[in-house]
Scaffold this motif. Structure first.
Motif, PDB file in Angstrom:
ATOM      1  N   ARG A 125      -2.482  -2.089  -3.340  1.00  0.00           N
ATOM      2  CA  ARG A 125      -3.437  -0.978  -3.347  1.00  0.00           C
ATOM      3  C   ARG A 125      -2.812   0.193  -4.099  1.00  0.00           C
ATOM      4  NH1 ARG A 125      -4.416   3.513   0.191  1.00  0.00           N
ATOM      5  NH2 ARG A 125      -6.488   4.302  -0.242  1.00  0.00           N
ATOM      6  N   ASN A 126      -3.272   0.404  -5.340  1.00  0.00           N
ATOM      7  CA  ASN A 126      -2.759   1.503  -6.140  1.00  0.00           C
ATOM      8  C   ASN A 126      -3.692   1.757  -7.316  1.00  0.00           C
ATOM      9  OD1 ASN A 126      -0.917   2.528  -8.558  1.00  0.00           O
ATOM     10  ND2 ASN A 126      -0.055   3.244  -6.630  1.00  0.00           N
ATOM     11  N   LYS A 127      -4.216   2.951  -7.387  1.00  0.00           N
ATOM     12  CA  LYS A 127      -5.162   3.327  -8.436  1.00  0.00           C
ATOM     13  C   LYS A 127      -4.536   3.292  -9.828  1.00  0.00           C
ATOM     14  CE  LYS A 127      -8.580   6.853  -9.518  1.00  0.00           C
ATOM     15  NZ  LYS A 127      -9.168   8.138  -9.090  1.00  0.00           N
ATOM     16  N   GLY A 128      -3.296   3.734  -9.953  1.00  0.00           N
ATOM     17  CA  GLY A 128      -2.637   3.782 -11.258  1.00  0.00           C
ATOM     18  C   GLY A 128      -2.460   2.412 -11.874  1.00  0.00           C
ATOM     19  N   ILE A 129      -2.108   1.417 -11.070  1.00  0.00           N
ATOM     20  CA  ILE A 129      -1.957   0.054 -11.600  1.00  0.00           C
ATOM     21  C   ILE A 129      -3.305  -0.494 -12.046  1.00  0.00           C
ATOM     22  CG2 ILE A 129      -1.351  -2.329 -10.992  1.00  0.00           C
ATOM     23  CD1 ILE A 129       0.929  -1.190  -9.290  1.00  0.00           C
ATOM     24  N   ILE A 130      -4.358  -0.251 -11.267  1.00  0.00           N
ATOM     25  CA  ILE A 130      -5.698  -0.712 -11.659  1.00  0.00           C
ATOM     26  C   ILE A 130      -6.120  -0.048 -12.959  1.00  0.00           C
ATOM     27  CG2 ILE A 130      -8.144  -0.696 -11.025  1.00  0.00           C
ATOM     28  CD1 ILE A 130      -7.238  -0.958  -8.092  1.00  0.00           C
ATOM     29  N   ASP A 158       0.861  -1.184   0.000  1.00  0.00           N
ATOM     30  CA  ASP A 158       0.000   0.000   0.000  1.00  0.00           C
ATOM     31  C   ASP A 158       0.895   1.231   0.000  1.00  0.00           C
ATOM     32  OD1 ASP A 158      -1.935   1.922   0.238  1.00  0.00           O
ATOM     33  OD2 ASP A 158      -2.684   1.251   2.181  1.00  0.00           O
ATOM     34  N   LEU A 159       1.435   1.540  -1.169  1.00  0.00           N
ATOM     35  CA  LEU A 159       2.370   2.654  -1.314  1.00  0.00           C
ATOM     36  C   LEU A 159       1.824   3.692  -2.278  1.00  0.00           C
ATOM     37  CD1 LEU A 159       5.626   0.563  -1.867  1.00  0.00           C
ATOM     38  CD2 LEU A 159       4.874   1.603   0.275  1.00  0.00           C
ATOM     39  N   GLY A 160       1.755   4.908  -1.849  1.00  0.00           N
ATOM     40  CA  GLY A 160       1.439   5.999  -2.761  1.00  0.00           C
ATOM     41  C   GLY A 160      -0.011   6.120  -3.167  1.00  0.00           C
ATOM     42  N   GLY A 161      -0.893   5.258  -2.644  1.00  0.00           N
ATOM     43  CA  GLY A 161      -2.314   5.364  -2.985  1.00  0.00           C
ATOM     44  C   GLY A 161      -2.540   5.328  -4.477  1.00  0.00           C
ATOM     45  N   GLY A 162      -2.833   6.459  -5.071  1.00  0.00           N
ATOM     46  CA  GLY A 162      -3.091   6.514  -6.504  1.00  0.00           C
ATOM     47  C   GLY A 162      -1.910   6.979  -7.312  1.00  0.00           C
ATOM     48  N   TYR A 163      -0.788   7.190  -6.671  1.00  0.00           N
ATOM     49  CA  TYR A 163       0.354   7.771  -7.352  1.00  0.00           C
ATOM     50  C   TYR A 163       1.454   6.747  -7.609  1.00  0.00           C
ATOM     51  CZ  TYR A 163      -2.079  11.862  -5.617  1.00  0.00           C
ATOM     52  OH  TYR A 163      -3.040  12.789  -5.333  1.00  0.00           O
TER      53      TYR A 163
END
Length: 178
Positions: free
Chosen positions: A129-134, A100-105
């Motif tokens: 957990r990362n928005k960019g990867i999703i 869980d690093l950087g959230g969406g960044y």
């Protein structure tokens, strides 16, 4: 299994589903311990190694470490080779890798960290957990079907701790001074 989440509630719900009471869990980016507490309560006979680089994590995680005997907190940057070696001295494998690093960044950094840590500890399950990867995965059109059944990519070699990723030095000046 490799699971991707962005919503913190879904992330924690996914953790609760995959964890077993005897698991060894490595948690990268524990922050102030919201997920750590949930994990520690499930791990009746297991262990949790939580890592975070933020100053605000230290006091809260040290208190959680006192409250739960199965938590080992390490304050450090998970991109540094010395930190992965410190964890490797504690355990050479993990059942679950929680990232869980950087959230969406910074999906590139999150993926590189996942790559190094999962290839080292070969987890049964990984949750990232990362928005960019999703966003990347959901936008991509696959032309080949390459699937790994474990919590790490099957294409990894079994050579122990991989070398420090050189790209971290290209755009993280703070790491060069350490």
């Amino acid at each position: 299994m490799i699971k991707l989440n962005y919503d913190i509630k879904l992330y924690r719900k996914s953790l609760m589903k995959i964890l077993k009471p005897t698991d060894t869990v490595i948690e990268l980016g524990c922050h102030v311990g919201g997920s750590s507490k949930i994990i520690a309560e499930i791990l009746e006979d297991g262990q949790l190694i939580s890592l975070d680089n933020s100053p605000e994590a230290i006091n809260k995680m040290e208190k959680l470490q006192e409250e739960y005997s199965n938590i080992k907190f390490i304050s450090g940057d998970v991109r540094l080779h010395d930190i992965i070696q410190e964890v490797y001295k504690i355990t050479q494998s993990a059942d679950v890798l929680s990232v869980d690093l950087g959230g969406g960044y910074h999906p590139d950094t999150v993926f590189k960290v996942y790559y190094i840590w999962s290839s080292t500890f070969k987890p049964r399950d990984s949750i990232i957990r990362n928005k960019g990867i999703i966003d990347f995965v959901n936008t991509a059109q696959l032309e080949e079907n390459i699937v790994s059944e474990k919590g790490y990519l099957d294409s990894y070699n079994d050579e122990g701790i991989p070398p420090q990723i050189k790209e971290f030095n290209l755009w993280t000046n703070s790491l060069k001074n350490k």
